[in-house]
Design a protein around this motif. Structure first.
Motif, PDB file in Angstrom:
ATOM      1  N   LYS A 220       0.824  -1.219  -0.130  1.00  0.00           N
ATOM      2  CA  LYS A 220       0.066   0.067  -0.019  1.00  0.00           C
ATOM      3  C   LYS A 220       0.851   1.248   0.090  1.00  0.00           C
ATOM      4  CE  LYS A 220      -4.139  -2.007   2.283  1.00  0.00           C
ATOM      5  NZ  LYS A 220      -4.899  -2.104   3.412  1.00  0.00           N
ATOM      6  N   ARG A 221       1.905   1.211   0.535  1.00  0.00           N
ATOM      7  CA  ARG A 221       2.975   2.427   0.538  1.00  0.00           C
ATOM      8  C   ARG A 221       3.304   2.894  -0.812  1.00  0.00           C
ATOM      9  NH1 ARG A 221       8.164   0.497   3.732  1.00  0.00           N
ATOM     10  NH2 ARG A 221       8.702   2.634   3.212  1.00  0.00           N
ATOM     11  N   ALA A 222       3.176   2.060  -1.943  1.00  0.00           N
ATOM     12  CA  ALA A 222       3.520   2.449  -3.305  1.00  0.00           C
ATOM     13  C   ALA A 222       2.022   2.967  -3.997  1.00  0.00           C
ATOM     14  CB  ALA A 222       3.876   1.142  -3.937  1.00  0.00           C
ATOM     15  N   ILE A 223       0.892   2.820  -3.310  1.00  0.00           N
ATOM     16  CA  ILE A 223      -0.282   3.407  -3.883  1.00  0.00           C
ATOM     17  C   ILE A 223      -0.849   4.529  -3.487  1.00  0.00           C
ATOM     18  CG2 ILE A 223      -2.626   2.591  -4.516  1.00  0.00           C
ATOM     19  CD1 ILE A 223      -0.425   0.621  -5.576  1.00  0.00           C
ATOM     20  N   PRO A 224      -1.126   5.538  -4.043  1.00  0.00           N
ATOM     21  CA  PRO A 224      -1.945   6.827  -3.756  1.00  0.00           C
ATOM     22  C   PRO A 224      -3.082   6.464  -2.921  1.00  0.00           C
ATOM     23  CG  PRO A 224      -1.080   7.140  -5.986  1.00  0.00           C
ATOM     24  CD  PRO A 224      -0.829   5.711  -5.767  1.00  0.00           C
ATOM     25  N   ALA A 225      -3.252   7.178  -1.869  1.00  0.00           N
ATOM     26  CA  ALA A 225      -4.454   6.840  -0.928  1.00  0.00           C
ATOM     27  C   ALA A 225      -5.767   7.007  -1.971  1.00  0.00           C
ATOM     28  CB  ALA A 225      -4.508   7.569   0.216  1.00  0.00           C
ATOM     29  N   ARG A 226      -5.716   7.906  -2.928  1.00  0.00           N
ATOM     30  CA  ARG A 226      -7.260   8.248  -3.459  1.00  0.00           C
ATOM     31  C   ARG A 226      -7.646   7.205  -4.330  1.00  0.00           C
ATOM     32  NH1 ARG A 226      -3.010  10.133  -6.694  1.00  0.00           N
ATOM     33  NH2 ARG A 226      -3.403  10.088  -8.883  1.00  0.00           N
ATOM     34  N   VAL A 227      -6.535   6.202  -4.871  1.00  0.00           N
ATOM     35  CA  VAL A 227      -7.006   5.145  -5.579  1.00  0.00           C
ATOM     36  C   VAL A 227      -6.839   3.752  -5.180  1.00  0.00           C
ATOM     37  CG1 VAL A 227      -6.313   6.360  -7.889  1.00  0.00           C
ATOM     38  CG2 VAL A 227      -4.553   4.952  -6.533  1.00  0.00           C
ATOM     39  N   LEU A 228      -6.644   3.585  -3.701  1.00  0.00           N
ATOM     40  CA  LEU A 228      -6.595   2.261  -3.120  1.00  0.00           C
ATOM     41  C   LEU A 228      -7.738   1.437  -3.431  1.00  0.00           C
ATOM     42  CD1 LEU A 228      -4.843   2.975   0.155  1.00  0.00           C
ATOM     43  CD2 LEU A 228      -4.075   1.678  -1.262  1.00  0.00           C
ATOM     44  N   ASN A 229      -8.827   2.161  -3.336  1.00  0.00           N
ATOM     45  CA  ASN A 229     -10.269   1.190  -3.483  1.00  0.00           C
ATOM     46  C   ASN A 229     -10.286   0.934  -4.909  1.00  0.00           C
ATOM     47  OD1 ASN A 229     -10.592   3.838  -4.568  1.00  0.00           O
ATOM     48  ND2 ASN A 229     -12.698   4.344  -3.969  1.00  0.00           N
ATOM     49  N   MET A 230      -9.403   1.245  -5.841  1.00  0.00           N
ATOM     50  CA  MET A 230      -9.701   0.999  -7.260  1.00  0.00           C
ATOM     51  C   MET A 230      -8.773  -0.283  -7.571  1.00  0.00           C
ATOM     52  SD  MET A 230      -9.848   4.605  -9.146  1.00  0.00           S
ATOM     53  CE  MET A 230     -10.124   3.929 -10.776  1.00  0.00           C
ATOM     54  N   LEU A 231      -7.895  -0.621  -6.496  1.00  0.00           N
ATOM     55  CA  LEU A 231      -7.027  -1.569  -6.985  1.00  0.00           C
ATOM     56  C   LEU A 231      -7.007  -2.790  -5.629  1.00  0.00           C
ATOM     57  CD1 LEU A 231      -3.927   0.896  -8.141  1.00  0.00           C
ATOM     58  CD2 LEU A 231      -5.249  -0.704  -9.598  1.00  0.00           C
ATOM     59  N   VAL A 232      -6.619  -3.884  -6.164  1.00  0.00           N
ATOM     60  CA  VAL A 232      -6.400  -4.990  -5.298  1.00  0.00           C
ATOM     61  C   VAL A 232      -5.033  -5.152  -4.865  1.00  0.00           C
ATOM     62  CG1 VAL A 232      -6.664  -7.649  -4.799  1.00  0.00           C
ATOM     63  CG2 VAL A 232      -8.327  -6.223  -6.226  1.00  0.00           C
ATOM     64  N   VAL A 233      -4.660  -4.799  -3.557  1.00  0.00           N
ATOM     65  CA  VAL A 233      -3.226  -4.654  -3.113  1.00  0.00           C
ATOM     66  C   VAL A 233      -2.961  -6.135  -2.320  1.00  0.00           C
ATOM     67  CG1 VAL A 233      -1.502  -3.367  -1.958  1.00  0.00           C
ATOM     68  CG2 VAL A 233      -3.420  -2.254  -3.220  1.00  0.00           C
ATOM     69  N   GLU A 234      -1.773  -6.679  -2.705  1.00  0.00           N
ATOM     70  CA  GLU A 234      -1.433  -7.627  -1.822  1.00  0.00           C
ATOM     71  C   GLU A 234      -0.133  -7.217  -1.042  1.00  0.00           C
ATOM     72  OE1 GLU A 234      -1.099 -11.168  -4.506  1.00  0.00           O
ATOM     73  OE2 GLU A 234      -2.543 -10.745  -5.668  1.00  0.00           O
ATOM     74  N   ASP A 235      -0.351  -7.648   0.388  1.00  0.00           N
ATOM     75  CA  ASP A 235       0.734  -7.405   1.037  1.00  0.00           C
ATOM     76  C   ASP A 235       1.357  -8.586   1.757  1.00  0.00           C
ATOM     77  OD1 ASP A 235       0.781  -4.168   1.231  1.00  0.00           O
ATOM     78  OD2 ASP A 235      -0.877  -4.562   2.415  1.00  0.00           O
ATOM     79  N   CYS A 236       2.101  -9.369   0.947  1.00  0.00           N
ATOM     80  CA  CYS A 236       2.936 -10.272   1.319  1.00  0.00           C
ATOM     81  C   CYS A 236       4.061 -10.558   0.472  1.00  0.00           C
ATOM     82  CB  CYS A 236       1.994 -11.625   1.244  1.00  0.00           C
ATOM     83  SG  CYS A 236       1.491 -11.984  -0.484  1.00  0.00           S
ATOM     84  N   GLY A 237       4.931 -11.581   0.822  1.00  0.00           N
ATOM     85  CA  GLY A 237       6.212 -11.756   0.003  1.00  0.00           C
ATOM     86  C   GLY A 237       7.644 -10.669   0.491  1.00  0.00           C
TER      87      GLY A 237
END
Length: 268
Positions: A247-264
């Protein structure tokens, strides 16, 4: 046989000699009289001077005058165009000097977006991608939406460089396969706004983020077939190892538009 010219010349010499010999000190105000005649070589001869008639003035016919005006207009346009390019280059250079990057980021960065699946970023031999969420309305052939998605991928790449690589005072290069966005970025770098509202907003946000870090970005075009980010933007694996930049790489305004995986592996 003696010519008339030689006879006249001899007569002139004799007359000049008689005039000089007839002078006395009293008559020439103290000047010394010459006792011998002047050599023939010292006598000036009359050389006829040719008279040239002025050239007639040639009036320009209307069609010739029109051609000259057209050529002059072309020359003026070329000069103005060269001046504008020179002024534009000076403006780019002055902006570059104001930012004053301390180093060049030695990383190969590629971005891509597909309206059918999502976004992808490749940095050297590492990559990550993000799928559009169900609520995101980007599955379209609208060129404006595609350009916006390509710009968002570039913005995410900048976020990754700042959050995970902590760039400061750096010149970075990002390769994008959307030529229209590349041209829009170049225009914005010259303070020219010829982008749509959404694309212009993304470019301004990228510039603001970079300015806070004293960084400079060049966006270069690369054909889609040569873009390493093309496959992961369509849901496939990219080159090398996947990095879950999260999520640190995604602008907050578009977080709800993308599926973010936090693992690895989160870091670069």
């Amino acid at each position: 046989m003696t010519s008339t010219h030689d006879t006249l010349r001899s007569s002139e010499v004799e007359n000049s000699t008689k005039d000089i010999q007839s002078l006395s000190p009293g008559e020439n105000d103290g000047q010394v009289a010459l006792a011998a005649p002047l050599p023939v070589t010292m006598i000036l001869t009359r050389v006829p001077i040719p008279i040239y008639e002025p050239l007639p003035e040639v009036a320009l016919e209307p069609h010739n005058l029109k051609q000259l005006k057209h050529k002059q207009s072309q020359v003026d346009d070329a000069r103005n165009s060269k001046h504008r390019r020179s002024k534009r280059n000076r403006s780019d250079l002055s902006t570059f000097n104001e930012i004053n990057p301390l180093s060049v980021l030695n990383k190969k960065i590629y971005t891509d977006a597909s309206t059918s699946w999502g976004l992808a970023v490749v940095i050297d031999k590492c990559w990550d991608h993000w799928r559009w969420s169900k609520g995101a309305k980007v599955k379209t052939t609208d060129t404006g939406k595609i350009r916006w998605a390509e710009g968002l991928a570039v913005e995410i790449a900048v976020y990754i460089l700042i959050e995970h690589f902590d760039i400061q005072g750096t010149l970075a290069r990002i390769h994008c396969d959307n030529l229209t966005f590349v041209k829009r970025w170049e225009s914005a770098s010259r303070n020219e706004n010829n982008s749509s509202k959404d694309t212009h907003a993304i470019i301004k946000r990228i510039q603001q983020r970079l300015r806070k870090r004293n960084c400079w970005l060049i966006v270069k075009y690369i054909p889609g077939k040569l873009n390493p980010a093309d496959a992961p933007s369509r849901g496939q694996a990219g080159p090398g190892e996947r990095r879950y930049w999260g999520k640190r790489a995604i602008p907050a305004r578009v977080l709800n538009m993308l599926v973010v995986e936090d693992c690895g592996t989160p870091d670069g």
